[in-house]
Design a protein around this motif. Structure first.
Motif, PDB file in Angstrom:
ATOM      1  N   PRO A 209      -7.407  -1.572   2.487  1.00 41.04           N
ATOM      2  CA  PRO A 209      -6.560  -1.749   3.790  1.00 41.04           C
ATOM      3  C   PRO A 209      -7.186  -2.485   4.708  1.00 41.04           C
ATOM      4  CG  PRO A 209      -7.023   0.747   3.549  1.00 41.04           C
ATOM      5  CD  PRO A 209      -7.347  -0.166   2.095  1.00 41.04           C
TER       6      PRO A 209
ATOM      7  N   PHE B  76       0.905  -1.166   0.063  1.00 39.79           N
ATOM      8  CA  PHE B  76      -0.026  -0.094  -0.093  1.00 39.79           C
ATOM      9  C   PHE B  76       0.911   1.405   0.055  1.00 39.79           C
ATOM     10  CE2 PHE B  76      -4.235  -1.487   0.926  1.00 39.79           C
ATOM     11  CZ  PHE B  76      -3.955  -2.787   1.213  1.00 39.79           C
ATOM     12  N   ARG B  77       0.294   2.289  -0.279  1.00 40.50           N
ATOM     13  CA  ARG B  77       1.047   3.615  -0.393  1.00 40.50           C
ATOM     14  C   ARG B  77      -0.092   4.834   0.160  1.00 40.50           C
ATOM     15  NH1 ARG B  77       2.080   4.821  -6.554  1.00 40.50           N
ATOM     16  NH2 ARG B  77      -0.014   5.222  -7.185  1.00 40.50           N
ATOM     17  N   GLN B  78       0.663   5.538   0.732  1.00 41.09           N
ATOM     18  CA  GLN B  78      -0.073   7.161   1.503  1.00 41.09           C
ATOM     19  C   GLN B  78       0.626   8.039   0.982  1.00 41.09           C
ATOM     20  OE1 GLN B  78      -1.402   6.306   5.572  1.00 41.09           O
ATOM     21  NE2 GLN B  78      -3.142   7.753   4.986  1.00 41.09           N
TER      22      GLN B  78
ATOM     23  N   GLU C  67      -5.804   9.173   1.471  1.00 33.64           N
ATOM     24  CA  GLU C  67      -6.092   7.856   2.029  1.00 33.64           C
ATOM     25  C   GLU C  67      -4.937   6.844   1.670  1.00 33.64           C
ATOM     26  OE1 GLU C  67     -10.809   8.364   2.391  1.00 33.64           O
ATOM     27  OE2 GLU C  67      -9.884   6.771   0.894  1.00 33.64           O
ATOM     28  N   ARG C  68      -4.688   5.979   2.419  1.00 30.88           N
ATOM     29  CA  ARG C  68      -3.952   4.844   1.973  1.00 30.88           C
ATOM     30  C   ARG C  68      -4.624   4.145   0.785  1.00 30.88           C
ATOM     31  NH1 ARG C  68      -1.292   1.561   6.723  1.00 30.88           N
ATOM     32  NH2 ARG C  68      -0.628   3.750   7.152  1.00 30.88           N
TER      33      ARG C  68
ATOM     34  N   GLY D 113       6.587   0.919   7.140  1.00 32.91           N
ATOM     35  CA  GLY D 113       6.577   2.051   5.961  1.00 32.91           C
ATOM     36  C   GLY D 113       7.955   2.532   5.654  1.00 32.91           C
TER      37      GLY D 113
ATOM     38  N   TYR E 289       3.941   0.899   2.535  1.00 30.68           N
ATOM     39  CA  TYR E 289       3.730  -0.010   3.698  1.00 30.68           C
ATOM     40  C   TYR E 289       3.473  -1.561   2.933  1.00 30.68           C
ATOM     41  CZ  TYR E 289       2.830   4.020   6.161  1.00 30.68           C
ATOM     42  OH  TYR E 289       2.710   5.438   6.933  1.00 30.68           O
TER      43      TYR E 289
ATOM     44  N   TRP F 230       0.775  -4.889   9.534  1.00 31.86           N
ATOM     45  CA  TRP F 230       1.481  -3.795   8.757  1.00 31.86           C
ATOM     46  C   TRP F 230       2.744  -3.557   9.369  1.00 31.86           C
ATOM     47  CZ3 TRP F 230      -1.302  -1.335   4.858  1.00 31.86           C
ATOM     48  CH2 TRP F 230      -2.603  -1.656   4.828  1.00 31.86           C
TER      49      TRP F 230
END
Length: 126
Positions: free
Chosen positions: A110, A34-36, A41-42, A119, A92, A116
C-alpha cells in the motif's frame, strides 16, 4: 490529482463471481486493488501498469481474479471468480502517478500508492 470511485461490491455465495469497477480521473502510471478485512492489515490483490497493461497478482487470488482496464472509459476492473469466504473484505482502488523502478511484487504494497478510493464491501458467504 487522481480521484477514484469504486463500485460493484455486494454479497455473494462461495463459488460465485463479482466484478468491481473503479472510475479514475487524473494521470496515473499504476493502479491496483487492495482489500482489508476487519482486524487485518491492508493486502495487495492485483496491480497493473497502465501504459502497457502488465499485471501482477497476490498468490491468494492467482487464477481466480483478473485485473483489467478500459482506458477509453478511465475505468479499472477486478473480475473475481470462484469467490471464497476468506475473500470477504473492503476492497479499495489505488493509484500511483509516478514511475516505479523496484520489484513488481512491491507494487502490491500500500505504501507505493498515493491515491485511494473510498472502498466497496465484498461479502462471501459459505
Amino acid at each position: 490529482r487522481v480521484q477514484l470511485v469504486e463500485s460493484g461490491g455486494g454479497s455473494v455465495q462461495a463459488g460465485g463471481s463479482l466484478r468491481l469497477s473503479c472510475e479514475a480521473s487524473g494521470f496515473r502510471f499504476y493502479m491496483a486493488w487492495f482489500r482489508q478485512a476487519p482486524g487485518k492489515e491492508r493486502e495487495g490483490v492485483a496491480a497493473i501498469y497502465s501504459p502497457n497493461g502488465k499485471t501482477t497478482y497476490a498468490d491468494s487470488v492467482k487464477g481466480r481474479f483478473t485485473i483489467s482496464q478500459d482506458n477509453a472509459k478511465n475505468t479499472l476492473y477486478l473480475q473475481m471468480n470462484s469467490l471464497k469466504p476468506e475473500d470477504t473484505a473492503m476492497y479499495y482502488c489505488a493509484a500511483r502517478s509516478t514511475l516505479y523502478f523496484g520489484s513488481w511484487s512491491s507494487l502490491l504494497m500500500p505504501q507505493q500508492y498515493e491515491y485511494w478510493g473510498q472502498g466497496t464491501q465484498v461479502t462471501v458467504s459459505s
